[in-house]
Design a protein around this motif. Sequence first.
Motif, PDB file in Angstrom:
ATOM      1  N   ALA A   1       1.873  16.440   5.124  1.00 51.95           N
ATOM      2  CA  ALA A   1       2.187  15.316   6.008  1.00 51.95           C
ATOM      3  C   ALA A   1       0.965  14.439   6.237  1.00 51.95           C
ATOM      4  O   ALA A   1       1.073  13.209   6.328  1.00 51.95           O
ATOM      5  CB  ALA A   1       2.732  15.839   7.331  1.00 51.95           C
ATOM      6  N   LEU A   2      -0.229  15.061   6.352  1.00 51.97           N
ATOM      7  CA  LEU A   2      -1.448  14.258   6.498  1.00 51.97           C
ATOM      8  C   LEU A   2      -1.660  13.369   5.279  1.00 51.97           C
ATOM      9  O   LEU A   2      -2.078  12.209   5.401  1.00 51.97           O
ATOM     10  CB  LEU A   2      -2.655  15.172   6.700  1.00 51.97           C
ATOM     11  N   ASP A   3      -1.370  13.907   4.103  1.00 50.45           N
ATOM     12  CA  ASP A   3      -1.481  13.094   2.891  1.00 50.45           C
ATOM     13  C   ASP A   3      -0.515  11.917   2.939  1.00 50.45           C
ATOM     14  O   ASP A   3      -0.827  10.813   2.470  1.00 50.45           O
ATOM     15  CB  ASP A   3      -1.219  13.941   1.652  1.00 50.45           C
ATOM     16  N   LEU A   4       0.662  12.135   3.519  1.00 46.41           N
ATOM     17  CA  LEU A   4       1.632  11.048   3.645  1.00 46.41           C
ATOM     18  C   LEU A   4       1.175  10.010   4.674  1.00 46.41           C
ATOM     19  O   LEU A   4       1.478   8.818   4.528  1.00 46.41           O
ATOM     20  CB  LEU A   4       3.003  11.603   4.020  1.00 46.41           C
ATOM     21  N   VAL A   5       0.457  10.437   5.704  1.00 47.13           N
ATOM     22  CA  VAL A   5      -0.108   9.468   6.647  1.00 47.13           C
ATOM     23  C   VAL A   5      -1.122   8.584   5.930  1.00 47.13           C
ATOM     24  O   VAL A   5      -1.135   7.352   6.102  1.00 47.13           O
ATOM     25  CB  VAL A   5      -0.760  10.182   7.850  1.00 47.13           C
ATOM     26  N   GLU A   6      -1.980   9.189   5.088  1.00 43.36           N
ATOM     27  CA  GLU A   6      -2.923   8.381   4.305  1.00 43.36           C
ATOM     28  C   GLU A   6      -2.178   7.444   3.370  1.00 43.36           C
ATOM     29  O   GLU A   6      -2.539   6.262   3.242  1.00 43.36           O
ATOM     30  CB  GLU A   6      -3.868   9.283   3.524  1.00 43.36           C
ATOM     31  N   LEU A   7      -1.156   7.950   2.694  1.00 40.31           N
ATOM     32  CA  LEU A   7      -0.351   7.092   1.836  1.00 40.31           C
ATOM     33  C   LEU A   7       0.259   5.949   2.636  1.00 40.31           C
ATOM     34  O   LEU A   7       0.271   4.795   2.193  1.00 40.31           O
ATOM     35  CB  LEU A   7       0.750   7.913   1.162  1.00 40.31           C
ATOM     36  N   GLY A   8       0.755   6.251   3.839  1.00 34.63           N
ATOM     37  CA  GLY A   8       1.329   5.199   4.684  1.00 34.63           C
ATOM     38  C   GLY A   8       0.315   4.150   5.084  1.00 34.63           C
ATOM     39  O   GLY A   8       0.636   2.953   5.168  1.00 34.63           O
ATOM     40  N   CYS A   9      -0.929   4.568   5.338  1.00 35.42           N
ATOM     41  CA  CYS A   9      -1.976   3.591   5.658  1.00 35.42           C
ATOM     42  C   CYS A   9      -2.266   2.698   4.451  1.00 35.42           C
ATOM     43  O   CYS A   9      -2.412   1.467   4.587  1.00 35.42           O
ATOM     44  CB  CYS A   9      -3.246   4.312   6.104  1.00 35.42           C
ATOM     45  N   GLN A  10      -2.370   3.309   3.269  1.00 38.77           N
ATOM     46  CA  GLN A  10      -2.586   2.517   2.056  1.00 38.77           C
ATOM     47  C   GLN A  10      -1.414   1.565   1.820  1.00 38.77           C
ATOM     48  O   GLN A  10      -1.600   0.399   1.438  1.00 38.77           O
ATOM     49  CB  GLN A  10      -2.752   3.461   0.860  1.00 38.77           C
ATOM     50  N   HIS A  11      -0.202   2.057   2.046  1.00 38.17           N
ATOM     51  CA  HIS A  11       1.010   1.248   1.899  1.00 38.17           C
ATOM     52  C   HIS A  11       0.988   0.072   2.875  1.00 38.17           C
ATOM     53  O   HIS A  11       1.310  -1.068   2.517  1.00 38.17           O
ATOM     54  CB  HIS A  11       2.215   2.160   2.150  1.00 38.17           C
ATOM     55  N   GLU A  12       0.578   0.314   4.115  1.00 39.24           N
ATOM     56  CA  GLU A  12       0.535  -0.776   5.089  1.00 39.24           C
ATOM     57  C   GLU A  12      -0.529  -1.801   4.721  1.00 39.24           C
ATOM     58  O   GLU A  12      -0.332  -3.011   4.928  1.00 39.24           O
ATOM     59  CB  GLU A  12       0.291  -0.239   6.499  1.00 39.24           C
ATOM     60  N   GLN A  13      -1.645  -1.360   4.154  1.00 38.98           N
ATOM     61  CA  GLN A  13      -2.651  -2.321   3.703  1.00 38.98           C
ATOM     62  C   GLN A  13      -2.095  -3.223   2.599  1.00 38.98           C
ATOM     63  O   GLN A  13      -2.413  -4.418   2.550  1.00 38.98           O
ATOM     64  CB  GLN A  13      -3.902  -1.583   3.232  1.00 38.98           C
ATOM     65  N   GLN A  14      -1.277  -2.672   1.716  1.00 33.83           N
ATOM     66  CA  GLN A  14      -0.616  -3.518   0.718  1.00 33.83           C
ATOM     67  C   GLN A  14       0.258  -4.559   1.401  1.00 33.83           C
ATOM     68  O   GLN A  14       0.275  -5.738   1.015  1.00 33.83           O
ATOM     69  CB  GLN A  14       0.231  -2.660  -0.214  1.00 33.83           C
ATOM     70  N   HIS A  15       0.981  -4.131   2.434  1.00 30.58           N
ATOM     71  CA  HIS A  15       1.873  -5.063   3.128  1.00 30.58           C
ATOM     72  C   HIS A  15       1.113  -6.072   3.974  1.00 30.58           C
ATOM     73  O   HIS A  15       1.621  -7.173   4.225  1.00 30.58           O
ATOM     74  CB  HIS A  15       2.886  -4.289   3.972  1.00 30.58           C
ATOM     75  N   GLN A  16      -0.102  -5.754   4.403  1.00 31.94           N
ATOM     76  CA  GLN A  16      -0.892  -6.754   5.115  1.00 31.94           C
ATOM     77  C   GLN A  16      -1.202  -7.943   4.208  1.00 31.94           C
ATOM     78  O   GLN A  16      -1.122  -9.103   4.636  1.00 31.94           O
ATOM     79  CB  GLN A  16      -2.181  -6.110   5.637  1.00 31.94           C
TER      80      GLN A  16
END
Length: 420
Positions: free
Chosen positions: A131-146
């Motif tokens: 799940a922590l890895d998915l939180v990191e993935l989610g942060c990277q994903h949100e940076q793409q969306h920024q």
Amino acid sequence: MRTKPAIVTAPDALGRRFRTVRGLSTALVATLSDADATLQSMDDASPAKWHLAHTSWFFETFVLRDHVPGYRLFDDRWPFLFNSYYEAEGQRHARPRRGMLSRPTLDAIQEYRAAVDAALLAVLPELPQAALDLVELGCQHEQQHQELLLTDILHHFSVNPLEPAVWPGAAKVPVAMPGPIGWIAGRTGEVSTGRESGHGFAFDCEEPRHRAVLHPHALADRTVTNGEWAAFIAEGGYADPRHWLADGWAWVQANRIGAPLYWREIDGVWTRFGLDGRRPIDPAAPVTHVSLFEADAYASWAGARLPTEFEWEAAAADADPHAGNQLDAAGPVEPRPSPSGPAWFGDVWEWTGSAYRPYPGFRTAEGAVGEYNGKFMSGQFVLRGGSCATPRGHMRASYRNFFYPHQRWQFTGVRLAKDL
């Protein structure tokens, strides 16, 4: 998508990173009204409030719902609205109709974000490594969306005859035109390319690391400028089919393309529309908002070609991916004249001549997150290097962005290459 050990997995450090990423998204929309945040000017672009909600849906779905027993969705109707393309997650609202979502309001979506943030941060210390890895993935994903949020807002505002500015422009300091392009001899022979597993975060399309063969070549020491592109226009570059791929020439003719997106000639002066409104082009700054078709035609006109993604990666492998003109905070965002010496990261995404296809040995993961990249490996081309709208810290030499050859609403530019 295969998730790998994140750059930071300690809950306290990951929590700080999560807050920082989420806070930047909120700051980027601070000047927008609800109406501004609802706009959708074309199918490729999404409303600002949809970006805010979708990135929250990602965390809520793949972390909270899937890893926190007893978690209840903020609103069980919203996954239909804010799922993007995950077939495994069921039916979803049609992408071209996202601009029809006047409700939920921007305020309601900000409440959703706050609720997801509070729930995730509360359980972060107890989450398993997956799940922590998915939180990191989610942060990277949100940076793409920024980045997408900014480029989408730019397009939304560009179709308004008033051409409103998101932020006031920064004071302009005249910069001398750079000298002629210099050439950097590239590496030849076998090179290792792609991200090596276990060496920090990477998207699945960056792996596995493998060998590529490079033939003698050179890359330009900077990207093409607005002034050089204006010369291409003046010499009839958009009117000469000899320089264009067949599909590119058909695209130019069908859409009456005669300049980069957002350019307009006013009283004999080329201007561009940006997040700071309409202004004269800076002839020394990198040209941006050009398609692969335009990039390839310019390269032909200049007696050069586009680099392959492996040539680009080999050249940039030792450069600092945190350097250059990248996104640090809400405020004016635009390419700037490059400092002396090669600059590989920031300002504009650089088109390569490489098709976006899987590396040898690529495999998608099971489940919905396996849909993250692999299913888009058809008909698109790779871009490298990040842009002025890419959040700093998101970039690395192996990073592969990808778009269709006609698309140009992103901050896309051109670095030339040639055979030796």
